[in-house]
Design an enzyme around this catalytic site. Structure first.
Site, PDB file in Angstrom:
ATOM      1  N   LEU A 148       1.097  -1.008  -0.172  1.00 24.98           N
ATOM      2  CA  LEU A 148       0.874   0.149  -0.052  1.00 24.98           C
ATOM      3  C   LEU A 148       0.816   1.299  -0.209  1.00 24.98           C
ATOM      4  CD1 LEU A 148      -2.655  -0.630   2.623  1.00 24.98           C
ATOM      5  CD2 LEU A 148      -3.088  -1.024   0.792  1.00 24.98           C
ATOM      6  N   ASP A 149       0.537   2.198  -0.830  1.00 27.11           N
ATOM      7  CA  ASP A 149       0.980   3.284   0.049  1.00 27.11           C
ATOM      8  C   ASP A 149       1.386   4.036   0.735  1.00 27.11           C
ATOM      9  OD1 ASP A 149       1.026   3.252  -3.905  1.00 27.11           O
ATOM     10  OD2 ASP A 149      -0.225   4.916  -3.691  1.00 27.11           O
ATOM     11  N   ARG A 150       2.065   5.262   0.580  1.00 26.74           N
ATOM     12  CA  ARG A 150       2.496   5.478   2.708  1.00 26.74           C
ATOM     13  C   ARG A 150       1.502   6.023   2.874  1.00 26.74           C
ATOM     14  NH1 ARG A 150       6.941   8.231   5.128  1.00 26.74           N
ATOM     15  NH2 ARG A 150       8.080   8.233   3.554  1.00 26.74           N
TER      16      ARG A 150
END
Length: 322
Positions: free
Chosen positions: A147-149
Protein backbone atom coordinates in the site's frame (compact mmCIF):
# COMPACT_ATOMS: atom_id res chain seq x y z
CA UNK A 1 27.86 -34.44 3.75
CA UNK A 2 25.76 -31.43 4.78
CA UNK A 3 22.67 -31.73 6.98
CA UNK A 4 19.97 -29.13 7.56
CA UNK A 5 16.67 -29.16 9.48
CA UNK A 6 13.88 -27.18 7.82
CA UNK A 7 12.46 -24.50 10.12
CA UNK A 8 8.72 -23.64 10.33
CA UNK A 9 9.14 -20.41 8.35
CA UNK A 10 11.00 -22.27 5.58
CA UNK A 11 8.16 -24.80 5.18
CA UNK A 12 6.52 -24.81 1.78
CA UNK A 13 9.72 -23.99 -0.04
CA UNK A 14 10.44 -26.28 -2.96
CA UNK A 15 13.47 -28.53 -2.67
CA UNK A 16 15.47 -27.09 -5.56
CA UNK A 17 14.84 -23.52 -4.41
CA UNK A 18 15.89 -24.36 -0.87
CA UNK A 19 19.17 -25.82 -2.07
CA UNK A 20 19.62 -22.86 -4.40
CA UNK A 21 19.30 -20.49 -1.44
CA UNK A 22 21.87 -22.58 0.45
CA UNK A 23 24.28 -22.70 -2.49
CA UNK A 24 23.69 -19.68 -4.75
CA UNK A 25 27.16 -20.00 -6.27
CA UNK A 26 26.46 -23.52 -7.52
CA UNK A 27 25.11 -24.07 -11.08
CA UNK A 28 21.36 -24.66 -11.07
CA UNK A 29 21.78 -27.51 -13.56
CA UNK A 30 24.11 -29.24 -11.11
CA UNK A 31 21.56 -28.84 -8.34
CA UNK A 32 18.91 -30.58 -10.44
CA UNK A 33 21.45 -33.30 -11.30
CA UNK A 34 22.27 -33.87 -7.61
CA UNK A 35 18.59 -34.29 -6.81
CA UNK A 36 18.04 -36.66 -9.75
CA UNK A 37 21.06 -38.77 -8.74
CA UNK A 38 19.85 -39.15 -5.16
CA UNK A 39 22.64 -37.01 -3.69
CA UNK A 40 19.95 -34.98 -1.97
CA UNK A 41 17.57 -36.75 0.38
CA UNK A 42 14.76 -35.63 2.67
CA UNK A 43 14.32 -37.73 5.80
CA UNK A 44 16.53 -40.34 4.15
CA UNK A 45 14.42 -40.59 0.99
CA UNK A 46 14.79 -39.31 -2.54
CA UNK A 47 12.40 -36.57 -3.55
CA UNK A 48 11.57 -34.68 -6.72
CA UNK A 49 13.01 -31.21 -7.14
CA UNK A 50 9.48 -29.74 -6.76
CA UNK A 51 8.90 -31.39 -3.38
CA UNK A 52 7.60 -28.85 -0.87
CA UNK A 53 9.57 -29.05 2.33
CA UNK A 54 7.84 -29.25 5.70
CA UNK A 55 8.98 -27.98 9.06
CA UNK A 56 11.20 -30.57 10.73
CA UNK A 57 12.30 -32.24 7.49
CA UNK A 58 15.91 -33.35 7.63
CA UNK A 59 17.74 -32.46 4.45
CA UNK A 60 20.93 -34.33 3.61
CA UNK A 61 23.23 -33.24 0.78
CA UNK A 62 26.11 -35.46 -0.25
CA UNK A 63 28.72 -32.88 -1.15
CA UNK A 64 32.26 -32.18 0.04
CA UNK A 65 32.45 -29.49 2.69
CA UNK A 66 34.96 -27.41 0.72
CA UNK A 67 32.75 -27.54 -2.35
CA UNK A 68 29.78 -26.55 -0.21
CA UNK A 69 31.66 -23.59 1.27
CA UNK A 70 32.53 -22.35 -2.21
CA UNK A 71 28.96 -22.92 -3.42
CA UNK A 72 27.59 -21.03 -0.41
CA UNK A 73 29.53 -17.88 -1.27
CA UNK A 74 26.97 -15.16 -1.85
CA UNK A 75 24.25 -16.83 0.20
CA UNK A 76 21.93 -14.19 1.59
CA UNK A 77 22.24 -13.92 5.34
CA UNK A 78 19.04 -12.13 6.30
CA UNK A 79 20.19 -10.53 9.52
CA UNK A 80 17.71 -8.10 11.01
CA UNK A 81 18.46 -5.41 13.56
CA UNK A 82 15.68 -4.69 16.03
CA UNK A 83 17.20 -2.05 18.30
CA UNK A 84 14.75 0.84 18.44
CA UNK A 85 12.31 -0.74 15.97
CA UNK A 86 8.64 -0.43 16.94
CA UNK A 87 7.04 -3.85 17.36
CA UNK A 88 3.45 -2.77 17.91
CA UNK A 89 1.20 -3.52 14.94
CA UNK A 90 -2.56 -3.73 14.45
CA UNK A 91 -3.13 -7.44 13.90
CA UNK A 92 -6.39 -8.30 12.16
CA UNK A 93 -5.68 -12.03 11.86
CA UNK A 94 -2.82 -14.39 12.62
CA UNK A 95 -2.10 -18.09 12.51
CA UNK A 96 1.08 -20.13 12.12
CA UNK A 97 1.52 -19.12 8.47
CA UNK A 98 -0.56 -16.03 7.73
CA UNK A 99 -0.51 -12.57 9.29
CA UNK A 100 -2.91 -9.79 8.26
CA UNK A 101 -2.07 -6.30 9.45
CA UNK A 102 -3.98 -3.01 9.37
CA UNK A 103 -1.42 -0.47 8.11
CA UNK A 104 -1.88 3.13 9.27
CA UNK A 105 -1.68 5.98 6.78
CA UNK A 106 1.69 7.72 6.78
CA UNK A 107 3.72 4.52 7.19
CA UNK A 108 5.69 2.98 4.33
CA UNK A 109 5.05 -0.69 3.60
CA UNK A 110 8.73 -1.30 2.78
CA UNK A 111 11.94 0.66 3.33
CA UNK A 112 13.01 3.09 0.62
CA UNK A 113 15.61 5.84 0.25
CA UNK A 114 13.64 8.12 2.61
CA UNK A 115 13.10 5.63 5.45
CA UNK A 116 14.96 2.43 6.28
CA UNK A 117 14.03 1.65 9.86
CA UNK A 118 10.39 2.42 10.66
CA UNK A 119 8.20 0.72 8.06
CA UNK A 120 5.38 -1.78 8.24
CA UNK A 121 7.56 -4.77 7.37
CA UNK A 122 10.30 -3.82 9.86
CA UNK A 123 7.62 -3.50 12.54
CA UNK A 124 6.29 -6.94 11.52
CA UNK A 125 9.78 -8.43 11.81
CA UNK A 126 10.25 -6.83 15.24
CA UNK A 127 6.84 -8.16 16.32
CA UNK A 128 7.67 -11.70 15.20
CA UNK A 129 11.16 -11.48 16.69
CA UNK A 130 9.59 -10.58 20.03
CA UNK A 131 7.44 -13.71 19.72
CA UNK A 132 10.57 -15.74 18.82
CA UNK A 133 9.10 -16.69 15.44
CA UNK A 134 11.97 -15.58 13.20
CA UNK A 135 13.74 -18.90 12.88
CA UNK A 136 15.59 -18.69 9.57
CA UNK A 137 18.39 -16.60 8.13
CA UNK A 138 17.39 -17.68 4.62
CA UNK A 139 13.78 -16.51 4.78
CA UNK A 140 12.08 -13.51 6.33
CA UNK A 141 8.31 -13.05 6.38
CA UNK A 142 7.26 -10.68 3.60
CA UNK A 143 4.20 -8.81 2.37
CA UNK A 144 2.23 -10.09 -0.60
CA UNK A 145 0.62 -6.72 -1.32
CA UNK A 146 1.87 -3.17 -0.95
CA UNK A 147 0.00 0.00 0.00
CA UNK A 148 1.14 3.57 -0.67
CA UNK A 149 2.46 5.54 2.31
CA UNK A 150 -0.79 7.49 2.75
CA UNK A 151 -3.07 4.54 2.01
CA UNK A 152 -4.27 2.63 5.07
CA UNK A 153 -5.69 -0.84 5.48
CA UNK A 154 -5.11 -4.54 5.07
CA UNK A 155 -1.70 -5.95 4.19
CA UNK A 156 -1.10 -9.70 3.81
CA UNK A 157 2.11 -11.15 5.24
CA UNK A 158 3.37 -14.65 4.51
CA UNK A 159 5.04 -15.89 7.69
CA UNK A 160 6.32 -18.97 5.84
CA UNK A 161 7.82 -19.40 2.39
CA UNK A 162 4.92 -21.64 1.42
CA UNK A 163 2.23 -19.15 2.47
CA UNK A 164 4.01 -16.27 0.75
CA UNK A 165 4.09 -18.32 -2.45
CA UNK A 166 0.37 -19.11 -2.11
CA UNK A 167 -0.55 -15.46 -1.57
CA UNK A 168 1.52 -14.27 -4.50
CA UNK A 169 -0.06 -16.97 -6.65
CA UNK A 170 -3.59 -15.90 -5.64
CA UNK A 171 -2.81 -12.30 -6.52
CA UNK A 172 -1.20 -13.26 -9.82
CA UNK A 173 -4.22 -15.38 -10.79
CA UNK A 174 -6.64 -12.71 -9.51
CA UNK A 175 -8.27 -15.19 -7.16
CA UNK A 176 -8.18 -12.77 -4.25
CA UNK A 177 -10.66 -9.88 -3.90
CA UNK A 178 -9.36 -6.51 -2.68
CA UNK A 179 -11.89 -3.80 -1.79
CA UNK A 180 -11.14 -0.20 -0.88
CA UNK A 181 -13.10 2.72 0.54
CA UNK A 182 -12.38 6.28 -0.57
CA UNK A 183 -14.03 9.69 -0.87
CA UNK A 184 -14.04 11.35 -4.29
CA UNK A 185 -14.98 14.78 -5.52
CA UNK A 186 -18.37 15.18 -7.17
CA UNK A 187 -21.57 13.16 -7.11
CA UNK A 188 -21.58 9.62 -8.48
CA UNK A 189 -25.06 8.19 -8.86
CA UNK A 190 -24.25 4.82 -10.40
CA UNK A 191 -21.39 2.36 -10.29
CA UNK A 192 -19.11 1.72 -13.19
CA UNK A 193 -15.87 0.26 -14.47
CA UNK A 194 -12.74 2.05 -15.63
CA UNK A 195 -10.78 -0.05 -18.12
CA UNK A 196 -7.78 2.04 -19.11
CA UNK A 197 -4.14 1.14 -19.58
CA UNK A 198 -1.62 2.80 -17.31
CA UNK A 199 1.96 3.91 -17.77
CA UNK A 200 4.32 4.49 -14.88
CA UNK A 201 6.90 7.26 -14.46
CA UNK A 202 9.14 5.94 -11.69
CA UNK A 203 11.37 9.01 -11.69
CA UNK A 204 8.42 11.31 -11.06
CA UNK A 205 6.56 8.73 -8.95
CA UNK A 206 3.44 9.24 -11.05
CA UNK A 207 1.06 7.05 -13.04
CA UNK A 208 -1.09 8.20 -15.92
CA UNK A 209 -3.76 6.82 -18.20
CA UNK A 210 -2.56 6.03 -21.73
CA UNK A 211 -4.96 7.41 -24.31
CA UNK A 212 -5.37 5.61 -27.62
CA UNK A 213 -2.57 6.54 -29.99
CA UNK A 214 -0.67 8.45 -27.31
CA UNK A 215 2.34 6.12 -27.21
CA UNK A 216 5.12 7.35 -29.44
CA UNK A 217 6.16 4.85 -32.08
CA UNK A 218 9.58 3.39 -31.48
CA UNK A 219 9.90 5.00 -28.07
CA UNK A 220 9.62 1.70 -26.23
CA UNK A 221 6.77 3.23 -24.25
CA UNK A 222 4.34 0.56 -25.44
CA UNK A 223 6.24 -2.04 -23.42
CA UNK A 224 5.61 -0.05 -20.24
CA UNK A 225 1.85 0.10 -20.68
CA UNK A 226 -0.13 -2.17 -18.38
CA UNK A 227 -3.77 -3.18 -18.48
CA UNK A 228 -5.73 -1.94 -15.49
CA UNK A 229 -9.38 -2.38 -14.51
CA UNK A 230 -11.13 -0.66 -11.60
CA UNK A 231 -14.74 -1.16 -10.50
CA UNK A 232 -16.43 1.41 -8.28
CA UNK A 233 -19.75 1.52 -6.44
CA UNK A 234 -21.20 4.67 -4.83
CA UNK A 235 -22.14 4.20 -1.18
CA UNK A 236 -23.36 7.64 -0.13
CA UNK A 237 -23.09 11.28 -1.20
CA UNK A 238 -22.86 14.53 0.72
CA UNK A 239 -21.93 18.16 0.04
CA UNK A 240 -20.35 17.56 -3.33
CA UNK A 241 -18.48 14.37 -2.40
CA UNK A 242 -19.19 10.66 -2.76
CA UNK A 243 -18.05 7.77 -0.61
CA UNK A 244 -17.32 4.85 -2.94
CA UNK A 245 -16.22 1.25 -2.64
CA UNK A 246 -13.57 0.26 -5.17
CA UNK A 247 -12.59 -3.20 -6.34
CA UNK A 248 -9.20 -3.67 -7.96
CA UNK A 249 -9.37 -6.19 -10.78
CA UNK A 250 -5.69 -5.51 -11.44
CA UNK A 251 -3.23 -4.04 -9.00
CA UNK A 252 -1.11 -1.23 -10.43
CA UNK A 253 0.71 1.50 -8.56
CA UNK A 254 -1.62 4.50 -7.94
CA UNK A 255 -4.30 2.75 -10.03
CA UNK A 256 -7.36 3.94 -8.10
CA UNK A 257 -6.06 7.50 -7.86
CA UNK A 258 -5.24 7.67 -11.58
CA UNK A 259 -8.42 6.00 -12.81
CA UNK A 260 -10.76 8.12 -10.69
CA UNK A 261 -9.00 11.29 -11.81
CA UNK A 262 -9.40 10.17 -15.44
CA UNK A 263 -13.22 10.13 -15.13
CA UNK A 264 -13.41 13.50 -13.41
CA UNK A 265 -13.70 12.29 -9.81
CA UNK A 266 -10.28 12.68 -8.15
CA UNK A 267 -9.92 11.53 -4.58
CA UNK A 268 -10.63 14.09 -1.89
CA UNK A 269 -7.39 15.79 -0.83
CA UNK A 270 -5.29 13.98 -3.43
CA UNK A 271 -3.48 17.05 -4.76
CA UNK A 272 -1.03 14.88 -6.70
CA UNK A 273 -3.81 13.51 -8.89
CA UNK A 274 -6.07 16.52 -9.36
CA UNK A 275 -7.87 16.58 -6.02
CA UNK A 276 -8.37 19.76 -4.02
CA UNK A 277 -7.22 20.09 -0.41
CA UNK A 278 -10.04 19.53 2.05
CA UNK A 279 -9.47 21.73 5.09
CA UNK A 280 -6.35 20.17 6.68
CA UNK A 281 -6.31 17.10 4.40
CA UNK A 282 -3.83 17.24 1.52
CA UNK A 283 -3.46 13.55 0.69
CA UNK A 284 -5.76 10.78 -0.47
CA UNK A 285 -8.11 9.12 1.98
CA UNK A 286 -7.88 5.59 0.63
CA UNK A 287 -8.45 2.57 2.84
CA UNK A 288 -8.00 -1.11 1.91
CA UNK A 289 -10.94 -2.23 4.00
CA UNK A 290 -11.73 -5.79 2.84
CA UNK A 291 -9.91 -8.84 1.49
CA UNK A 292 -11.65 -12.05 0.47
CA UNK A 293 -9.40 -15.09 0.05
CA UNK A 294 -10.05 -17.85 -2.47
CA UNK A 295 -11.38 -20.13 0.29
CA UNK A 296 -14.04 -17.55 1.18
CA UNK A 297 -12.43 -16.22 4.34
CA UNK A 298 -13.12 -12.51 4.63
CA UNK A 299 -11.15 -9.95 6.60
CA UNK A 300 -12.01 -6.29 7.21
CA UNK A 301 -10.34 -3.29 8.80
CA UNK A 302 -12.24 -0.37 10.40
CA UNK A 303 -12.01 3.09 8.86
CA UNK A 304 -9.27 5.28 10.38
CA UNK A 305 -10.20 8.14 12.70
CA UNK A 306 -9.31 10.86 10.15
CA UNK A 307 -11.38 9.14 7.46
CA UNK A 308 -14.43 9.01 9.75
CA UNK A 309 -13.92 12.64 10.74
CA UNK A 310 -13.85 13.78 7.10
CA UNK A 311 -16.99 11.77 6.37
CA UNK A 312 -18.82 13.70 9.07
CA UNK A 313 -17.47 17.01 7.77
CA UNK A 314 -18.68 16.24 4.24
CA UNK A 315 -22.14 15.37 5.54
CA UNK A 316 -21.82 11.66 4.86
CA UNK A 317 -23.34 9.62 7.67
CA UNK A 318 -21.82 6.18 7.20
CA UNK A 319 -20.74 3.51 9.64
CA UNK A 320 -18.58 0.74 8.18
CA UNK A 321 -19.59 -1.56 11.04
CA UNK A 322 -23.25 -1.58 9.90
Amino acid sequence: MITRIVTPSESGKRLHRYIRSLMPNYPLGQIYKMIDQGKVKVNGKRKKDTYELAAGDELTIWIEEETFKEAAIGAVDKKVKFAGVISKIDVIYEDAELLIVNKPAGLLTHPDQTEQKDTLITRVHAYLHKKEELDSRMFLPATANRLDRNTSGLVLVGKTAGMLHQLNDLIRKRELDKLYMTIVEGTIAEGGTVDARLIRDERGNRTRVVKDGAAAAGSGREQEEKDAVTRYTPIQTGRGYTLIEVELISGRTHQIRTHMQSIGHPLLGDVKYGGKPFEDVRHQLLHAWKIVLADGRTFTAPLPTLFRSVLRRTGIDFDLSK
